[in-house]
Design an enzyme around this catalytic site. Sequence first.
Site, PDB file in Angstrom:
ATOM      1  N   LYS A 139      42.193   2.894 -33.846  1.00  0.00           N
ATOM      2  CA  LYS A 139      41.080   3.337 -32.934  1.00  0.00           C
ATOM      3  C   LYS A 139      41.482   4.403 -32.231  1.00  0.00           C
ATOM      4  O   LYS A 139      40.548   5.792 -31.733  1.00  0.00           O
ATOM      5  CB  LYS A 139      41.251   2.263 -32.012  1.00  0.00           C
ATOM      6  CG  LYS A 139      41.206   1.129 -32.405  1.00  0.00           C
ATOM      7  CD  LYS A 139      41.217  -0.307 -31.187  1.00  0.00           C
ATOM      8  CE  LYS A 139      42.971  -0.093 -30.454  1.00  0.00           C
ATOM      9  NZ  LYS A 139      43.456  -0.888 -32.003  1.00  0.00           N
ATOM     10  N   ARG A 177      40.448  -6.123 -23.608  1.00  0.00           N
ATOM     11  CA  ARG A 177      41.124  -6.803 -24.225  1.00  0.00           C
ATOM     12  C   ARG A 177      40.708  -8.268 -24.180  1.00  0.00           C
ATOM     13  O   ARG A 177      41.663  -8.547 -24.705  1.00  0.00           O
ATOM     14  CB  ARG A 177      42.125  -6.694 -24.251  1.00  0.00           C
ATOM     15  CG  ARG A 177      43.160  -5.012 -25.507  1.00  0.00           C
ATOM     16  CD  ARG A 177      44.391  -4.986 -25.354  1.00  0.00           C
ATOM     17  NE  ARG A 177      45.070  -4.638 -25.997  1.00  0.00           N
ATOM     18  CZ  ARG A 177      45.260  -3.234 -26.822  1.00  0.00           C
ATOM     19  NH1 ARG A 177      44.978  -2.575 -25.972  1.00  0.00           N
ATOM     20  NH2 ARG A 177      46.002  -2.704 -27.673  1.00  0.00           N
ATOM     21  N   ARG A 229      53.629   4.426 -39.056  1.00  0.00           N
ATOM     22  CA  ARG A 229      52.928   4.586 -38.243  1.00  0.00           C
ATOM     23  C   ARG A 229      54.159   5.876 -37.602  1.00  0.00           C
ATOM     24  O   ARG A 229      55.166   5.173 -37.095  1.00  0.00           O
ATOM     25  CB  ARG A 229      52.248   4.106 -37.473  1.00  0.00           C
ATOM     26  CG  ARG A 229      51.947   5.347 -35.506  1.00  0.00           C
ATOM     27  CD  ARG A 229      50.740   4.647 -35.010  1.00  0.00           C
ATOM     28  NE  ARG A 229      51.891   3.433 -34.308  1.00  0.00           N
ATOM     29  CZ  ARG A 229      50.177   2.422 -33.567  1.00  0.00           C
ATOM     30  NH1 ARG A 229      49.277   3.670 -33.349  1.00  0.00           N
ATOM     31  NH2 ARG A 229      51.316   1.399 -33.024  1.00  0.00           N
ATOM     32  N   ARG A 247      57.477   3.337 -32.480  1.00  0.00           N
ATOM     33  CA  ARG A 247      56.412   2.893 -31.310  1.00  0.00           C
ATOM     34  C   ARG A 247      57.596   1.817 -31.672  1.00  0.00           C
ATOM     35  O   ARG A 247      57.532   0.912 -32.440  1.00  0.00           O
ATOM     36  CB  ARG A 247      55.424   3.137 -31.237  1.00  0.00           C
ATOM     37  CG  ARG A 247      54.874   3.770 -30.015  1.00  0.00           C
ATOM     38  CD  ARG A 247      53.163   3.239 -30.598  1.00  0.00           C
ATOM     39  NE  ARG A 247      52.972   2.058 -30.258  1.00  0.00           N
ATOM     40  CZ  ARG A 247      51.455   1.661 -30.144  1.00  0.00           C
ATOM     41  NH1 ARG A 247      50.685   2.887 -29.983  1.00  0.00           N
ATOM     42  NH2 ARG A 247      50.649   0.790 -29.992  1.00  0.00           N
ATOM     43  N   ARG A 286      51.429  -8.726 -31.323  1.00  0.00           N
ATOM     44  CA  ARG A 286      50.264  -7.753 -31.446  1.00  0.00           C
ATOM     45  C   ARG A 286      49.034  -8.660 -32.001  1.00  0.00           C
ATOM     46  O   ARG A 286      47.769  -8.716 -31.031  1.00  0.00           O
ATOM     47  CB  ARG A 286      50.868  -6.808 -31.152  1.00  0.00           C
ATOM     48  CG  ARG A 286      51.686  -6.388 -30.702  1.00  0.00           C
ATOM     49  CD  ARG A 286      52.040  -4.983 -31.184  1.00  0.00           C
ATOM     50  NE  ARG A 286      51.431  -3.940 -30.722  1.00  0.00           N
ATOM     51  CZ  ARG A 286      50.815  -2.610 -31.972  1.00  0.00           C
ATOM     52  NH1 ARG A 286      52.224  -2.328 -32.767  1.00  0.00           N
ATOM     53  NH2 ARG A 286      50.002  -1.442 -31.812  1.00  0.00           N
TER      54      ARG A 286
HETATM   55  P1  AP5 Z   1      46.165   4.487 -34.698  1.00  0.00           P
HETATM   56  O1  AP5 Z   1      45.346   5.268 -34.334  1.00  0.00           O
HETATM   57  O2  AP5 Z   1      47.560   4.809 -33.633  1.00  0.00           O
HETATM   58  O3  AP5 Z   1      45.769   2.738 -34.364  1.00  0.00           O
HETATM   59  P2  AP5 Z   1      44.913   2.403 -32.642  1.00  0.00           P
HETATM   60  O4  AP5 Z   1      43.950   1.089 -33.335  1.00  0.00           O
HETATM   61  O5  AP5 Z   1      45.499   2.924 -31.800  1.00  0.00           O
HETATM   62  O6  AP5 Z   1      46.634   0.829 -32.847  1.00  0.00           O
HETATM   63  P3  AP5 Z   1      48.173   0.834 -32.101  1.00  0.00           P
HETATM   64  O7  AP5 Z   1      49.055   0.318 -32.531  1.00  0.00           O
HETATM   65  O8  AP5 Z   1      47.685   2.521 -31.155  1.00  0.00           O
HETATM   66  O9  AP5 Z   1      46.480  -0.114 -30.719  1.00  0.00           O
HETATM   67  P4  AP5 Z   1      46.834  -1.049 -29.855  1.00  0.00           P
HETATM   68  O10 AP5 Z   1      45.837  -1.768 -29.456  1.00  0.00           O
HETATM   69  O11 AP5 Z   1      47.845  -2.272 -30.853  1.00  0.00           O
HETATM   70  O12 AP5 Z   1      48.319  -0.317 -28.796  1.00  0.00           O
HETATM   71  P5  AP5 Z   1      47.470   0.215 -27.931  1.00  0.00           P
HETATM   72  O13 AP5 Z   1      48.314   1.760 -27.687  1.00  0.00           O
HETATM   73  O14 AP5 Z   1      46.441   0.266 -26.744  1.00  0.00           O
HETATM   74  O15 AP5 Z   1      46.475   4.125 -36.501  1.00  0.00           O
HETATM   75  C1  AP5 Z   1      47.647   3.677 -36.787  1.00  0.00           C
HETATM   76  C2  AP5 Z   1      47.874   3.768 -37.803  1.00  0.00           C
HETATM   77  O16 AP5 Z   1      47.036   4.140 -38.871  1.00  0.00           O
HETATM   78  C3  AP5 Z   1      48.823   5.515 -38.401  1.00  0.00           C
HETATM   79  O17 AP5 Z   1      49.716   5.393 -38.167  1.00  0.00           O
HETATM   80  C4  AP5 Z   1      47.422   6.277 -38.531  1.00  0.00           C
HETATM   81  O18 AP5 Z   1      48.126   8.113 -38.864  1.00  0.00           O
HETATM   82  C5  AP5 Z   1      47.097   5.012 -39.145  1.00  0.00           C
HETATM   83  N1  AP5 Z   1      45.543   5.133 -39.792  1.00  0.00           N
HETATM   84  C6  AP5 Z   1      45.080   5.028 -38.555  1.00  0.00           C
HETATM   85  N2  AP5 Z   1      43.652   5.230 -39.264  1.00  0.00           N
HETATM   86  C7  AP5 Z   1      43.433   5.521 -40.625  1.00  0.00           C
HETATM   87  C8  AP5 Z   1      42.812   5.098 -41.897  1.00  0.00           C
HETATM   88  N3  AP5 Z   1      41.622   5.203 -42.007  1.00  0.00           N
HETATM   89  N4  AP5 Z   1      43.436   4.678 -43.323  1.00  0.00           N
HETATM   90  C9  AP5 Z   1      45.279   4.622 -43.159  1.00  0.00           C
HETATM   91  N5  AP5 Z   1      45.781   5.066 -42.554  1.00  0.00           N
HETATM   92  C10 AP5 Z   1      45.132   5.492 -41.085  1.00  0.00           C
HETATM   93  O19 AP5 Z   1      48.492  -0.413 -26.791  1.00  0.00           O
HETATM   94  C11 AP5 Z   1      50.190  -1.238 -26.612  1.00  0.00           C
HETATM   95  C12 AP5 Z   1      50.339  -2.391 -26.019  1.00  0.00           C
HETATM   96  O20 AP5 Z   1      50.029  -1.522 -24.483  1.00  0.00           O
HETATM   97  C13 AP5 Z   1      49.852  -4.241 -26.046  1.00  0.00           C
HETATM   98  O21 AP5 Z   1      50.278  -4.343 -26.741  1.00  0.00           O
HETATM   99  C14 AP5 Z   1      49.841  -3.907 -25.286  1.00  0.00           C
HETATM  100  O22 AP5 Z   1      50.733  -4.139 -24.377  1.00  0.00           O
HETATM  101  C15 AP5 Z   1      49.418  -2.517 -23.659  1.00  0.00           C
HETATM  102  N6  AP5 Z   1      48.249  -2.205 -23.796  1.00  0.00           N
HETATM  103  C16 AP5 Z   1      47.344  -1.439 -23.498  1.00  0.00           C
HETATM  104  N7  AP5 Z   1      45.881  -1.898 -23.203  1.00  0.00           N
HETATM  105  C17 AP5 Z   1      46.168  -2.803 -22.729  1.00  0.00           C
HETATM  106  C18 AP5 Z   1      45.024  -3.527 -21.897  1.00  0.00           C
HETATM  107  N8  AP5 Z   1      43.649  -3.430 -21.825  1.00  0.00           N
HETATM  108  N9  AP5 Z   1      45.278  -4.695 -21.673  1.00  0.00           N
HETATM  109  C19 AP5 Z   1      46.749  -4.942 -20.929  1.00  0.00           C
HETATM  110  N10 AP5 Z   1      47.877  -4.388 -22.168  1.00  0.00           N
HETATM  111  C20 AP5 Z   1      47.294  -2.877 -22.680  1.00  0.00           C
END
Ligand code: AP5
Length: 218
Positions: free
Chosen positions: A13, A88, A127, A160, A171
Amino acid sequence: MRLVLLGPPGAGKGTQAALIAEKYKIAHISTGDILREAVRQGTALGLRAKSYMDKGDLVPDEVVIGIIAERLQKSDCKRGFMLDGFPRTVAQAEALDSELSKRGQELDAVLSFEVDEEEIVRRLSGRRVCSKCGATYNIYTDPPSKPDACDACGGEIVMRSDDAPEAIRRRLHVYKEQTEPLIDYYQSKGKLERIPAMGPVEKVYGYVEGALSARVGV
Ligand code: AP5
């Protein structure tokens, strides 16, 4: 253009959001980035959020709903915005609907990134992020030129804390229980665009552009 990016952890994402924001010039709002910055700065929000995030649990709804309501009022959202990692839970989705309807707005599309679990674990365990500017790398597919330094700013490259194996498992569980129901929620509202997200970044982005072009004509 008003978008939501939906998908399991590691679906790409954030990676796709950066490309979309650059092309379509809309604000990129990541609740994960906002919360991590609060943790880094040691604010009251950060102190509250950290224990949930480290374990892989969701931060309480009222906290993130408040963050988004405030963020959507900023002037950079007038051209449009993309929510990455929000909503979410169904409660967050309902709060977003009501926030938008107060402004006479609605979402144009919800992009749902589809990736299998084995690939998610591979992406998240590989990552690495810059501790200074937040740039994202992957030791398998997209490593920085020097192993420990960010190409963009020279900052230190780290893992991270929620990419530890136990937190990844948690997660994924939380995603299935609390976030996956949003696929049906947005499908029933006619907003859902399914994006096959297993291939390389550029290929996935091609599907995103195709979906946006069909839906919003841009
Ligand atoms: P990346 O693009 O970073 O993936 P992502 O989907 O953004 O993954 P996240 O882990 O950031 O999502 P998340 O939803 O768990 O975390 P968030 O920060 O929102 O890609 C991942 C890896 O793959 C990278 O190394 C990239 O280079 C690689 N990659 C990407 N595309 C690729 C491809 N096509 N092919 C190969 N490699 C690829 O949330 C973190 C925490 O915050 C949550 O757990 C929660 O505690 C809190 N939080 C955030 N939002 C909320 C909410 N709305 N409500 C409650 N808690 C929340």
